[in-house]
Design a protein around this motif. Structure first.
Motif, PDB file in Angstrom:
ATOM      1  N   HIS B  84       0.665  -1.605  -0.103  1.00  0.00           N
ATOM      2  CA  HIS B  84       0.082   0.092  -0.101  1.00  0.00           C
ATOM      3  C   HIS B  84       0.589   1.476  -0.376  1.00  0.00           C
ATOM      4  O   HIS B  84       2.263   0.947   0.667  1.00  0.00           O
ATOM      5  CB  HIS B  84      -0.961  -0.349   1.231  1.00  0.00           C
ATOM      6  CG  HIS B  84      -1.997  -0.787   0.738  1.00  0.00           C
ATOM      7  ND1 HIS B  84      -3.124  -0.998   0.517  1.00  0.00           N
ATOM      8  CD2 HIS B  84      -2.267  -2.332   1.093  1.00  0.00           C
ATOM      9  CE1 HIS B  84      -4.402  -1.342   0.140  1.00  0.00           C
ATOM     10  NE2 HIS B  84      -2.990  -3.017   0.950  1.00  0.00           N
ATOM     11  N   ASP B  85       0.254   2.759  -0.824  1.00  0.00           N
ATOM     12  CA  ASP B  85       1.278   3.788  -0.722  1.00  0.00           C
ATOM     13  C   ASP B  85       0.954   5.059   0.853  1.00  0.00           C
ATOM     14  O   ASP B  85      -0.233   3.893   1.559  1.00  0.00           O
ATOM     15  CB  ASP B  85       1.024   4.379  -1.891  1.00  0.00           C
ATOM     16  CG  ASP B  85       1.352   5.822  -1.641  1.00  0.00           C
ATOM     17  OD1 ASP B  85       2.308   5.543  -2.813  1.00  0.00           O
ATOM     18  OD2 ASP B  85       0.977   6.506  -1.246  1.00  0.00           O
ATOM     19  N   ASP B  86       2.382   4.402   0.873  1.00  0.00           N
ATOM     20  CA  ASP B  86       1.920   5.497   2.572  1.00  0.00           C
ATOM     21  C   ASP B  86       1.178   6.896   2.333  1.00  0.00           C
ATOM     22  O   ASP B  86       0.511   6.744   2.832  1.00  0.00           O
ATOM     23  CB  ASP B  86       3.473   5.767   2.523  1.00  0.00           C
ATOM     24  CG  ASP B  86       4.331   4.612   2.305  1.00  0.00           C
ATOM     25  OD1 ASP B  86       3.775   3.379   3.279  1.00  0.00           O
ATOM     26  OD2 ASP B  86       5.780   4.685   2.320  1.00  0.00           O
ATOM     27  N   ASP B  88      -1.173   7.437  -0.039  1.00  0.00           N
ATOM     28  CA  ASP B  88      -2.573   7.736  -0.490  1.00  0.00           C
ATOM     29  C   ASP B  88      -2.741   6.184  -0.405  1.00  0.00           C
ATOM     30  O   ASP B  88      -2.418   5.313  -1.173  1.00  0.00           O
ATOM     31  CB  ASP B  88      -2.041   8.080  -2.350  1.00  0.00           C
ATOM     32  CG  ASP B  88      -3.905   8.273  -2.671  1.00  0.00           C
ATOM     33  OD1 ASP B  88      -5.117   7.315  -2.026  1.00  0.00           O
ATOM     34  OD2 ASP B  88      -4.113   8.628  -4.035  1.00  0.00           O
ATOM     35  N   ARG B  89      -3.661   5.526   0.483  1.00  0.00           N
ATOM     36  CA  ARG B  89      -4.011   4.600   1.167  1.00  0.00           C
ATOM     37  C   ARG B  89      -5.075   3.894   0.115  1.00  0.00           C
ATOM     38  O   ARG B  89      -5.404   2.877   0.775  1.00  0.00           O
ATOM     39  CB  ARG B  89      -4.460   5.006   2.401  1.00  0.00           C
ATOM     40  CG  ARG B  89      -3.108   4.630   3.686  1.00  0.00           C
ATOM     41  CD  ARG B  89      -3.078   3.894   4.240  1.00  0.00           C
ATOM     42  NE  ARG B  89      -4.960   4.350   5.424  1.00  0.00           N
ATOM     43  CZ  ARG B  89      -5.349   5.292   6.344  1.00  0.00           C
ATOM     44  NH1 ARG B  89      -4.120   5.466   6.688  1.00  0.00           N
ATOM     45  NH2 ARG B  89      -6.490   5.190   6.566  1.00  0.00           N
ATOM     46  N   ARG B  90      -5.640   4.176  -0.823  1.00  0.00           N
ATOM     47  CA  ARG B  90      -6.322   3.907  -1.754  1.00  0.00           C
ATOM     48  C   ARG B  90      -4.918   3.461  -3.481  1.00  0.00           C
ATOM     49  O   ARG B  90      -5.737   2.537  -4.031  1.00  0.00           O
ATOM     50  CB  ARG B  90      -6.952   4.999  -2.996  1.00  0.00           C
ATOM     51  CG  ARG B  90      -8.804   5.986  -2.466  1.00  0.00           C
ATOM     52  CD  ARG B  90      -8.732   6.615  -3.177  1.00  0.00           C
ATOM     53  NE  ARG B  90      -7.287   7.394  -3.862  1.00  0.00           N
ATOM     54  CZ  ARG B  90      -7.828   8.391  -4.737  1.00  0.00           C
ATOM     55  NH1 ARG B  90      -8.913   9.250  -4.759  1.00  0.00           N
ATOM     56  NH2 ARG B  90      -6.705   9.046  -5.001  1.00  0.00           N
TER      57      ARG B  90
END
Lengths: 144, 144
Positions: B84-86, B88-90
């Motif tokens: 997961h991106d730090d 942008d959690r989408r």
DNA sequence: TAAGATTGAGAAGTCAATCTTT
DNA sequence: AAAGATTGACTTCTCAATCTTA
């Protein structure tokens, strides 16, 4: 670099982009799918406007299995008729019906327009001839 | 006739013939499928050897839906990791693993050989460059 | 046995709907 | 509301096995 390794990825992308655009157009305009069109075209161009199942498969770029199912759907839609061969009762002829020829007449301009707008439009006349000749060598090598 | 309408059918047949031959080779030699190879290649070539899901889909010629499933299979096979991106959690990053890089090293020569033998072999150097340039115009027009 | 065609099972790919985060 | 991603239901396509006639 001088060495050009990369016509292959470009080839794959051009195929995908042009075909998707053409099929989207065709769907929007309510014509029969490309696979049906190809089958009708090949049958219609053959002697007696009929073709044996395996010869349909050899001319369009689909497996025999797929053609078997496709032709059944087209029979159900009334565009094609299946006749058993008189001499060899294993063989089945797929023959185009009047409704099939009518569908072909209606669909052809939609496809030709799609091919023109999404593929040919980006190639001038010398390029069309050159690309066709180059790719024909690949086709010939594979079915020779 | 002088007018050359027919690069399109030749293009479709060349695509089908070359791709089928390459994929048959690859299967025979036990390498990962072309779709997996393409995904690994694109991820590996990207900054940090990772790529967001939608960017994977944009680079390979597949829908986002298909890429979502493909990457899940590749995670199960240990070739890719999902992070997961730090910020942008989408967003989800698909990152290549050591096993994935090893698969890429083993698969690359098999594919390059297939492309060489079933596609490039029929085009000389000027033809490769010419065809690439012509088809690139089609690609550019469609994603521009 | 071989050739012509079809069928069963399933892989590959897509669209529309959904869930989550922005 | 819109963006990023996944899921459900479906179409498309293929391989291997099968059925039928030669």
């Amino acid at each position: 670099v001088g060495c050009d390794l990369e016509p292959w990825p470009t080839f794959l992308r051009a195929y995908s982009a042009a075909l998707r655009a053409i099929e989207a157009d065709v769907r929007r305009r309510g014509a029969v799918p490309l696979s049906w069109y190809d089958v009708l075209l090949e049958i219609n161009a053959s002697d007696g406007r009929r073709l044996r199942m395996q010869d349909v498969a050899a001319r369009v770029v689909l497996s025999r299995t797929r053609v078997s199912r496709l032709v059944d759907e087209m029979v159900a839609a009334g565009l094609v008729r299946k006749d058993h061969d008189d001499g060899d009762r294993r063989a089945v002829w797929a023959a185009i019906t009047d409704a099939g020829r009518e569908a072909l007449r209606q669909t052809a301009p939609v496809y030709l327009d799609g091919i023109e707008r999404h593929f040919l439009a980006y190639l001038d006349e010398p390029e069309r001839a050159y690309v066709r000749a180059a790719l024909a060598k690949i086709v010939d090598a594979h079915d020779g």
